[in-house]
Design a protein around this motif. Structure first.
Motif, short mmCIF file in Angstrom:
data_model
loop_
_atom_site.label_atom_id
_atom_site.label_comp_id
_atom_site.label_asym_id
_atom_site.label_seq_id
_atom_site.Cartn_x
_atom_site.Cartn_y
_atom_site.Cartn_z
N ILE A 1 -2.46 -0.72 -5.18
CA ILE A 1 -2.89 0.47 -5.93
C ILE A 1 -2.63 0.28 -7.42
CG2 ILE A 1 -2.41 2.92 -6.34
CD1 ILE A 1 -1.91 3.16 -3.31
N LEU A 2 -1.47 -0.26 -7.77
CA LEU A 2 -1.14 -0.50 -9.17
C LEU A 2 -2.06 -1.54 -9.80
CD1 LEU A 2 2.77 -0.48 -8.93
CD2 LEU A 2 1.31 1.29 -9.93
N GLN A 3 -2.66 -2.37 -8.94
CA GLN A 3 -3.63 -3.36 -9.41
C GLN A 3 -5.06 -2.82 -9.40
OE1 GLN A 3 -2.87 -6.59 -6.71
NE2 GLN A 3 -1.03 -7.30 -7.81
N ALA A 4 -5.19 -1.50 -9.16
CA ALA A 4 -6.49 -0.81 -9.18
C ALA A 4 -7.41 -1.24 -8.04
CB ALA A 4 -7.19 -0.98 -10.52
N ASP A 5 -6.83 -1.56 -6.89
CA ASP A 5 -7.62 -1.90 -5.72
C ASP A 5 -8.19 -0.61 -5.12
OD1 ASP A 5 -8.36 -2.40 -2.95
OD2 ASP A 5 -7.27 -4.29 -3.09
N ARG A 6 -9.52 -0.45 -5.20
CA ARG A 6 -10.16 0.79 -4.77
C ARG A 6 -10.01 1.02 -3.26
NH1 ARG A 6 -14.68 2.30 -8.04
NH2 ARG A 6 -15.99 2.43 -6.20
N ARG A 7 -10.08 -0.05 -2.46
CA ARG A 7 -9.94 0.11 -1.02
C ARG A 7 -8.53 0.56 -0.66
NH1 ARG A 7 -12.42 -4.46 2.74
NH2 ARG A 7 -14.24 -3.59 1.67
N ALA A 8 -7.54 0.02 -1.35
CA ALA A 8 -6.16 0.44 -1.11
C ALA A 8 -5.96 1.90 -1.50
CB ALA A 8 -5.20 -0.46 -1.90
N LEU A 9 -6.60 2.32 -2.59
CA LEU A 9 -6.51 3.71 -3.04
C LEU A 9 -7.11 4.64 -1.98
CD1 LEU A 9 -5.94 5.91 -5.12
CD2 LEU A 9 -8.10 5.30 -6.26
N ALA A 10 -8.26 4.27 -1.43
CA ALA A 10 -8.90 5.09 -0.40
C ALA A 10 -8.01 5.20 0.84
CB ALA A 10 -10.26 4.50 -0.02
N ARG A 11 -7.38 4.06 1.23
CA ARG A 11 -6.48 4.08 2.38
C ARG A 11 -5.27 4.98 2.11
NH1 ARG A 11 -4.30 -1.45 3.86
NH2 ARG A 11 -3.43 -0.26 5.60
N THR B 1 -4.32 17.58 -2.45
CA THR B 1 -5.05 17.14 -3.63
C THR B 1 -4.10 16.65 -4.72
OG1 THR B 1 -6.87 18.67 -3.16
CG2 THR B 1 -6.71 17.82 -5.41
N ARG B 2 -2.96 17.29 -4.84
CA ARG B 2 -2.00 16.87 -5.87
C ARG B 2 -1.54 15.44 -5.62
NH1 ARG B 2 3.53 16.52 -6.57
NH2 ARG B 2 4.21 16.76 -8.73
N ASP B 3 -1.30 15.10 -4.35
CA ASP B 3 -0.89 13.73 -4.03
C ASP B 3 -2.01 12.74 -4.35
OD1 ASP B 3 1.47 14.79 -3.12
OD2 ASP B 3 0.89 14.77 -1.00
N ALA B 4 -3.26 13.14 -4.07
CA ALA B 4 -4.40 12.27 -4.37
C ALA B 4 -4.52 12.04 -5.88
CB ALA B 4 -5.68 12.88 -3.82
N VAL B 5 -4.25 13.08 -6.67
CA VAL B 5 -4.27 12.95 -8.13
C VAL B 5 -3.22 11.94 -8.58
CG1 VAL B 5 -3.82 14.13 -10.32
CG2 VAL B 5 -5.18 15.27 -8.55
N ALA B 6 -2.03 12.03 -8.02
CA ALA B 6 -0.95 11.09 -8.37
C ALA B 6 -1.33 9.66 -8.03
CB ALA B 6 0.34 11.49 -7.66
N LEU B 7 -2.01 9.46 -6.91
CA LEU B 7 -2.45 8.12 -6.52
C LEU B 7 -3.48 7.57 -7.49
CD1 LEU B 7 -2.78 8.66 -2.65
CD2 LEU B 7 -1.03 7.30 -3.83
#
Length: 333
Positions: A10-20, A131-137
């Motif tokens: 996620i810190l590397q901006a991996d979109r698939r990891a963010l979705a997971r 939604t707040r957790d999703a914003v943080a991610l």
């Protein structure tokens, strides 16, 4: 799931990891919640911040069209944009359409954009509980701007102010309700009112509607977090991409002023306190969903219906059974 590896991606901006990760934080399973909490704690160390913009408006006002045009403009300026769209859930089936991504076809194809629709489920206030957790991610993934689109139900969508740094209210020209500008609720938390569809035959009408709302905003009590001239009303056209640059300039000016004058950090600190209290409330409510609690509620409800107990006495018995303590339902210990 390897939380450390997921956090790194996620810190590397991996979109698939963010979705997971968003799927993980939205799960109600106890083991998933434990993993989600660990992930959020790990990512909080990065201390990355994005500009959080809440956006609401009545159905049909053009929220998705505006977000796509606005997001495309931001991407052209070199920014990365995340869109968290909350769709209403059916009170009967619990299902949601989740069609926002299909309505933002151009934006969804951009590598610098991330669009995630989520169901509101039973959560009120226009946003989903997580939604707040999703914003943080999304912030941890390095997005510059996070747009939070609410379900668009009207005056009750004030919870979005506890998620965002700025709140935009999108309205249609000649909606027949211009004097709603003096009402409390959603109008009171709006930082900017954007009159959309200011094009073609509706352009003159949009200008008049904008003037009506500008006048109404001047009647509201001035808030300490607003510089001179805010909140304000502007006209935009999502179809013609007109007025979007000016709206973005005003958003940046307001965000910059709040940062310089300490309101940005103060607002985020107050939001953290709000969500702490909300987590406590939700944890207590979840105890009512156990099989024992449901059975006990049914028994006490039957006693109340038959006149064997008063509602107050039954509520006290229920609270004692949950281990809350000898608490008066009115709030007194």
């Amino acid at each position: 799931m390897d939380i450390t590896e997921l956090s790194k991606k996620i810190l590397q901006a991996d979109r698939r990891a963010l979705a997971r990760a968003i799927t993980l934080v939205e799960s109600a399973r106890a083991d998933h919640r434990a993993q989600a909490d660990a992930l959020l704690s790990e990512l909080a160390k990065s201390d990355r911040q994005a500009l959080r913009i809440g956006l609401s408006g009545t159905p049909g006002v053009g929220k998705s069209t505006f977000i796509e045009a606005f997001g495309m403009m931001l991407i052209e300026q070199g920014l990365r944009v995340a869109v968290l769209a909350v769709d209403p859930s059916s009170a009967r089936s619990g299902g949601s359409i989740l069609g926002d991504k299909t309505r933002m076809e151009r934006l969804s194809r951009e590598r610098a954009a991330f669009i995630r629709p989520s169901p509101s489920q039973s959560h009120l206030g226009g946003v989903a509980r997580r939604t707040r957790d999703a914003v943080a991610l999304c912030e941890a993934a390095g997005f510059d701007v996070v747009l939070i689109e609410t379900v668009g139900v009207g005056q009750s969508e004030t919870v979005v102010s506890e998620l965002s740094d700025l709140f935009l209210l999108l309205l249609a020209p000649a909606g027949g309700d211009e004097l709603q500008g003096v009402k409390r609720g959603i109008m009171e938390i709006a930082d900017m009112i954007l009159i959309n569809k200011a094009d073609g035959d509706l352009k003159a009408t949009a200008t008049r509607t904008c003037a009506d709302y500008a006048g109404a905003l001047r009647l509201l009590r001035k808030r300490p977090q607003d510089p001179e001239g805010f909140p304000k009303a502007l006209t935009v056209s999502a179809i013609e991409a007109a007025g979007l640059d000016q709206a973005w300039e005003e958003i940046q000016a307001l965000a910059g002023w709040r940062r310089e004058n300490g309101f940005w950090d103060k607002n985020r600190a107050q939001q953290a306190q709000y969500w702490f209290a909300e987590e406590v409330r939700q944890a207590l409510l979840s105890r009512l969903q156990t099989s024992w609690a449901k059975s006990r509620m049914a028994d006490l409800s039957a006693q109340v219906a038959g006149g064997a107990q008063t509602p107050q006495d039954a509520a006290r018995d229920m609270l004692l059974g949950l281990g809350v303590g000898d608490v008066d339902p009115s709030g007194a210990p």
